[in-house]
Motif scaffolding. Structure first.
Motif, PDB file in Angstrom:
ATOM      1  N   ASP A  78      -5.433   3.900 -13.491  1.00  0.00           N
ATOM      2  CA  ASP A  78      -6.773   3.554 -13.006  1.00  0.00           C
ATOM      3  C   ASP A  78      -7.822   4.541 -13.528  1.00  0.00           C
ATOM      4  O   ASP A  78      -8.915   4.139 -13.927  1.00  0.00           O
ATOM      5  N   ALA A  79      -7.493   5.825 -13.515  1.00  0.00           N
ATOM      6  CA  ALA A  79      -8.442   6.838 -14.001  1.00  0.00           C
ATOM      7  C   ALA A  79      -8.725   6.640 -15.484  1.00  0.00           C
ATOM      8  O   ALA A  79      -9.879   6.674 -15.922  1.00  0.00           O
ATOM      9  N   VAL A  80      -7.687   6.408 -16.269  1.00  0.00           N
ATOM     10  CA  VAL A  80      -7.849   6.239 -17.719  1.00  0.00           C
ATOM     11  C   VAL A  80      -8.556   4.932 -18.049  1.00  0.00           C
ATOM     12  O   VAL A  80      -9.262   4.830 -19.049  1.00  0.00           O
ATOM     13  N   ASP A  81      -8.423   3.945 -17.191  1.00  0.00           N
ATOM     14  CA  ASP A  81      -9.074   2.658 -17.418  1.00  0.00           C
ATOM     15  C   ASP A  81     -10.588   2.797 -17.543  1.00  0.00           C
ATOM     16  O   ASP A  81     -11.237   1.975 -18.183  1.00  0.00           O
ATOM     17  N   ALA A  82     -11.148   3.840 -16.964  1.00  0.00           N
ATOM     18  CA  ALA A  82     -12.598   4.067 -17.035  1.00  0.00           C
ATOM     19  C   ALA A  82     -13.038   4.758 -18.321  1.00  0.00           C
ATOM     20  O   ALA A  82     -14.231   4.869 -18.600  1.00  0.00           O
ATOM     21  N   VAL A  83     -12.087   5.219 -19.138  1.00  0.00           N
ATOM     22  CA  VAL A  83     -12.410   5.966 -20.362  1.00  0.00           C
ATOM     23  C   VAL A  83     -12.849   5.011 -21.467  1.00  0.00           C
ATOM     24  O   VAL A  83     -12.221   3.993 -21.716  1.00  0.00           O
ATOM     25  N   THR A  84     -13.945   5.367 -22.121  1.00  0.00           N
ATOM     26  CA  THR A  84     -14.407   4.631 -23.294  1.00  0.00           C
ATOM     27  C   THR A  84     -14.327   5.549 -24.509  1.00  0.00           C
ATOM     28  O   THR A  84     -14.173   6.767 -24.366  1.00  0.00           O
ATOM     29  N   ALA A  85     -14.475   4.978 -25.669  1.00  0.00           N
ATOM     30  CA  ALA A  85     -14.420   5.773 -26.908  1.00  0.00           C
ATOM     31  C   ALA A  85     -15.476   6.880 -26.896  1.00  0.00           C
ATOM     32  O   ALA A  85     -15.240   7.966 -27.425  1.00  0.00           O
ATOM     33  N   SER A  86     -16.612   6.632 -26.281  1.00  0.00           N
ATOM     34  CA  SER A  86     -17.673   7.647 -26.260  1.00  0.00           C
ATOM     35  C   SER A  86     -17.328   8.833 -25.355  1.00  0.00           C
ATOM     36  O   SER A  86     -17.988   9.871 -25.418  1.00  0.00           O
ATOM     37  N   ASP A  87     -16.300   8.704 -24.522  1.00  0.00           N
ATOM     38  CA  ASP A  87     -15.877   9.793 -23.636  1.00  0.00           C
ATOM     39  C   ASP A  87     -14.864  10.742 -24.278  1.00  0.00           C
ATOM     40  O   ASP A  87     -14.581  11.801 -23.724  1.00  0.00           O
ATOM     41  N   LEU A  88     -14.299  10.368 -25.397  1.00  0.00           N
ATOM     42  CA  LEU A  88     -13.131  11.072 -25.927  1.00  0.00           C
ATOM     43  C   LEU A  88     -13.384  12.517 -26.338  1.00  0.00           C
ATOM     44  O   LEU A  88     -12.442  13.307 -26.401  1.00  0.00           O
ATOM     45  N   ASP A  89     -14.628  12.893 -26.588  1.00  0.00           N
ATOM     46  CA  ASP A  89     -14.927  14.282 -26.949  1.00  0.00           C
ATOM     47  C   ASP A  89     -15.245  15.157 -25.742  1.00  0.00           C
ATOM     48  O   ASP A  89     -15.522  16.353 -25.893  1.00  0.00           O
ATOM     49  N   ARG A  90     -15.212  14.592 -24.552  1.00  0.00           N
ATOM     50  CA  ARG A  90     -15.509  15.381 -23.346  1.00  0.00           C
ATOM     51  C   ARG A  90     -14.471  16.487 -23.163  1.00  0.00           C
ATOM     52  O   ARG A  90     -13.298  16.297 -23.444  1.00  0.00           O
ATOM     53  N   PRO A  91     -14.896  17.635 -22.649  1.00  0.00           N
ATOM     54  CA  PRO A  91     -13.934  18.685 -22.296  1.00  0.00           C
ATOM     55  C   PRO A  91     -13.153  18.270 -21.052  1.00  0.00           C
ATOM     56  O   PRO A  91     -13.588  17.393 -20.299  1.00  0.00           O
ATOM     57  N   THR A  92     -12.007  18.882 -20.866  1.00  0.00           N
ATOM     58  CA  THR A  92     -11.154  18.608 -19.704  1.00  0.00           C
ATOM     59  C   THR A  92     -10.785  19.928 -19.026  1.00  0.00           C
ATOM     60  O   THR A  92     -10.978  20.999 -19.601  1.00  0.00           O
ATOM     61  N   PRO A  93     -10.196  19.857 -17.841  1.00  0.00           N
ATOM     62  CA  PRO A  93      -9.705  21.083 -17.204  1.00  0.00           C
ATOM     63  C   PRO A  93      -8.550  21.729 -17.971  1.00  0.00           C
ATOM     64  O   PRO A  93      -8.186  22.866 -17.675  1.00  0.00           O
ATOM     65  N   CYS A  94      -7.970  21.034 -18.929  1.00  0.00           N
ATOM     66  CA  CYS A  94      -6.902  21.596 -19.768  1.00  0.00           C
ATOM     67  C   CYS A  94      -7.552  22.380 -20.901  1.00  0.00           C
ATOM     68  O   CYS A  94      -8.124  21.793 -21.821  1.00  0.00           O
ATOM     69  N   ALA A  95      -7.483  23.685 -20.813  1.00  0.00           N
ATOM     70  CA  ALA A  95      -8.187  24.570 -21.738  1.00  0.00           C
ATOM     71  C   ALA A  95      -7.991  24.178 -23.194  1.00  0.00           C
ATOM     72  O   ALA A  95      -6.854  24.018 -23.662  1.00  0.00           O
ATOM     73  N   GLY A  96      -9.090  23.972 -23.892  1.00  0.00           N
ATOM     74  CA  GLY A  96      -9.062  23.678 -25.314  1.00  0.00           C
ATOM     75  C   GLY A  96      -8.794  22.220 -25.652  1.00  0.00           C
ATOM     76  O   GLY A  96      -8.768  21.866 -26.831  1.00  0.00           O
ATOM     77  N   TRP A  97      -8.585  21.368 -24.675  1.00  0.00           N
ATOM     78  CA  TRP A  97      -8.302  19.963 -24.932  1.00  0.00           C
ATOM     79  C   TRP A  97      -9.505  19.088 -24.604  1.00  0.00           C
ATOM     80  O   TRP A  97     -10.088  19.215 -23.528  1.00  0.00           O
ATOM     81  N   THR A  98      -9.819  18.223 -25.542  1.00  0.00           N
ATOM     82  CA  THR A  98     -10.791  17.173 -25.252  1.00  0.00           C
ATOM     83  C   THR A  98     -10.066  16.066 -24.484  1.00  0.00           C
ATOM     84  O   THR A  98      -8.836  16.072 -24.376  1.00  0.00           O
ATOM     85  N   LEU A  99     -10.833  15.093 -24.032  1.00  0.00           N
ATOM     86  CA  LEU A  99     -10.213  13.963 -23.349  1.00  0.00           C
ATOM     87  C   LEU A  99      -9.280  13.204 -24.294  1.00  0.00           C
ATOM     88  O   LEU A  99      -8.213  12.746 -23.871  1.00  0.00           O
TER      89      LEU A  99
END
Length: 193
Positions: free
Chosen positions: A6-27
């Protein structure tokens, strides 16, 4: 695991460069990791976990970029189907990420995967600035598994799957999970408005 879908279902291609709580990882990095972990654990449940190609994140990166939600959902369905097989709790899972020839009983391996997806679902939601709720029974199952994971100097290593536990007050049991695995429950508010 379905909450992570459900959480990933909200992700679009434009979100993929967002930072995450996982250090050094983009979405995109996080989703590729999550997707390949589903595929790897599905392979392990079917007796093919020792095949390191099942765990190769580069095999899913392009698909995640092309269709983040669809690619992830398909991998989640595959692992859920694999975990539903008769006798899976007694099966032996080869998990090469834990070291050469590392194997674990099915129940323990499924527990590892449950922890990963309870927390990574939150990572995705946090990156999107969205809320993330897990059922109480899932949190009750995850908390003792998490608290059994050792904390210490090895968590400072680049290969450690978790950062050191954060010493802070926890408002909920899921906050305890996040803090113990080196995350801050308020990450999205303090780090990324």
């Amino acid at each position: 695991m379905l909450r992570s879908v459900d959480a990933v279902d909200a992700v679009t291609a434009s979100d993929l460069d967002r930072p995450t709580p996982c250090a050094g990882w983009t979405l995109a990095d996080l989703l590729a990791h999550m997707t390949v972990q589903h595929r790897g654990f599905a392979a392990a449940a079917r007796g093919r976990g020792a095949d390191e190609s099942a765990w190769d994140v580069t095999t899913v990166a392009d698909a995640v970029h092309a269709d983040p939600a669809g690619t992830y959902a398909a991998a989640a369905r595959a692992v859920l189907d694999a975990f539903a097989a008769d006798g899976i709790a007694e099966a032996t899972f080869a998990l090469p990420e834990f070291g050469p020839n590392a194997t674990f009983p099915g129940t323990l391996a499924i527990g590892f995967h449950l922890v990963d997806y309870a927390v990574h679902g939150w990572d995705v939601a946090a990156a999107l600035g969205a809320s993330y709720e897990l059922p109480d029974d899932v949190i009750a199952a995850v908390l003792p598994l998490v608290m059994a994971i050792p904390d210490g100097d090895f968590r400072d290593s680049a290969v450690s799957p978790f950062d050191r536990a954060v010493n802070a007050s926890a408002a909920t049991d899921f906050d305890k999970v996040l803090l113990y695995l080196g995350r801050r429950p308020d990450w999205r508010r303090t780090s990324h408005p």
